[in-house]
Motif scaffolding. Structure first.
Motif, PDB file in Angstrom:
ATOM      1  N   PHE A 127     -10.990   0.582  -4.642  1.00  0.00           N
ATOM      2  CA  PHE A 127     -11.616  -0.241  -5.683  1.00  0.00           C
ATOM      3  C   PHE A 127     -13.035   0.221  -5.956  1.00  0.00           C
ATOM      4  O   PHE A 127     -13.674   0.762  -5.049  1.00  0.00           O
ATOM      5  N   PRO A 128     -13.527   0.011  -7.155  1.00  0.00           N
ATOM      6  CA  PRO A 128     -12.870  -0.615  -8.309  1.00  0.00           C
ATOM      7  C   PRO A 128     -11.835   0.316  -8.931  1.00  0.00           C
ATOM      8  O   PRO A 128     -11.905   1.533  -8.803  1.00  0.00           O
ATOM      9  N   LYS A 161      -4.061   0.258  -3.964  1.00  0.00           N
ATOM     10  CA  LYS A 161      -4.756   0.111  -2.674  1.00  0.00           C
ATOM     11  C   LYS A 161      -5.102   1.480  -2.087  1.00  0.00           C
ATOM     12  O   LYS A 161      -6.155   1.654  -1.487  1.00  0.00           O
ATOM     13  N   VAL A 213     -10.577  -3.777 -12.142  1.00  0.00           N
ATOM     14  CA  VAL A 213     -10.169  -4.571 -10.990  1.00  0.00           C
ATOM     15  C   VAL A 213     -11.105  -4.231  -9.829  1.00  0.00           C
ATOM     16  O   VAL A 213     -11.127  -3.097  -9.359  1.00  0.00           O
ATOM     17  N   HIS A 214     -11.862  -5.225  -9.397  1.00  0.00           N
ATOM     18  CA  HIS A 214     -12.847  -5.006  -8.331  1.00  0.00           C
ATOM     19  C   HIS A 214     -12.324  -5.295  -6.932  1.00  0.00           C
ATOM     20  O   HIS A 214     -12.957  -4.898  -5.955  1.00  0.00           O
ATOM     21  N   SER A 215     -11.193  -6.003  -6.865  1.00  0.00           N
ATOM     22  CA  SER A 215     -10.693  -6.327  -5.525  1.00  0.00           C
ATOM     23  C   SER A 215      -9.175  -6.485  -5.538  1.00  0.00           C
ATOM     24  O   SER A 215      -8.566  -6.739  -6.578  1.00  0.00           O
ATOM     25  N   GLU A 216      -8.606  -6.352  -4.348  1.00  0.00           N
ATOM     26  CA  GLU A 216      -7.169  -6.476  -4.167  1.00  0.00           C
ATOM     27  C   GLU A 216      -6.656  -7.850  -4.599  1.00  0.00           C
ATOM     28  O   GLU A 216      -5.531  -7.988  -5.069  1.00  0.00           O
ATOM     29  N   SER A 217      -7.478  -8.863  -4.488  1.00  0.00           N
ATOM     30  CA  SER A 217      -7.036 -10.236  -4.762  1.00  0.00           C
ATOM     31  C   SER A 217      -6.571 -10.444  -6.211  1.00  0.00           C
ATOM     32  O   SER A 217      -5.772 -11.334  -6.470  1.00  0.00           O
ATOM     33  N   LEU A 255      -5.458  -7.696  -8.197  1.00  0.00           N
ATOM     34  CA  LEU A 255      -4.752  -6.492  -8.629  1.00  0.00           C
ATOM     35  C   LEU A 255      -3.381  -6.811  -9.228  1.00  0.00           C
ATOM     36  O   LEU A 255      -3.061  -6.370 -10.335  1.00  0.00           O
TER      37      LEU A 255
END
Length: 174
Positions: free
Chosen positions: A138-139, A134, A156-160, A162
């Motif tokens: 991202f990415p 974080k 990984v494009h988003s925290e969701s 990760l």
């Protein structure tokens, strides 16, 4: 490419090949070729004692590891020490270092070579890695320190996703 360069320099070449690669370009271009045997890597291209024997029997002065199988093998590079045959490539310590992605990155940072931002600290639990990811933003590219050939790599494009990506990379590297 290596054989052509040697020929331009007047250097005789010997190629090794597995049974199925008899008509491969490196075999056809070389001055002499020697069959390593069966097509499985362990019986042919990874059979270091056999390759050493072929090099010694041929009177080779130097050996190039090719691209792949042995090019990143520190044991292959070390095997030529004391045999009077020059290994064309990095020394075994450098090959080992580059195989360890974390050590390689730390070495480059110490030498002040620009590197892509990342985390390679001691805390490798998933929660710590999510926190560090974080911070970076991202990415991200999640890469297992162990494993090769792209094993364990994930964009990984988003925290969701990760946490799931980190855990998947860890499983795959094992």
């Amino acid at each position: 490419r290596i054989i052509k360069a040697c020929q331009e320099m007047g250097i005789k070449t010997v190629a090794v090949y597995s049974k199925v690669d008899k008509k491969a370009p490196h075999v056809q271009l070389s001055d002499h070729s020697v069959n390593l045997g069966e097509p499985t890597p362990a019986e042919s291209y990874l059979n270091i004692p056999k390759i050493i024997e072929i090099a010694e029997d041929s009177g080779a002065e130097a050996i190039h590891p090719g691209y792949g199988f042995l090019a990143e093998n520190p044991y292959f590079a070390q095997a030529w020490h004391g045999k009077g045959i020059k290994f064309i490539g990095p020394n075994p310590k450098v090959i080992s270092l580059m195989g360890d992605k974390i050590a390689a990155k730390k070495t480059m940072e110490k030498a002040e070579v620009p590197v892509i931002p990342g985390y390679h600290g001691a805390k490798q639990d998933t929660a710590a890695l999510v926190k560090e990811g974080k911070k970076i933003g991202f990415p991200l590219l999640v890469k297992a320190a162990a494993g090769g050939g792209g094993k364990g790599m994930r964009i990984v494009h988003s925290e969701s996703i990760l946490k799931e990506s980190i855990e998947g990379a860890k499983r795959e590297s094992k």
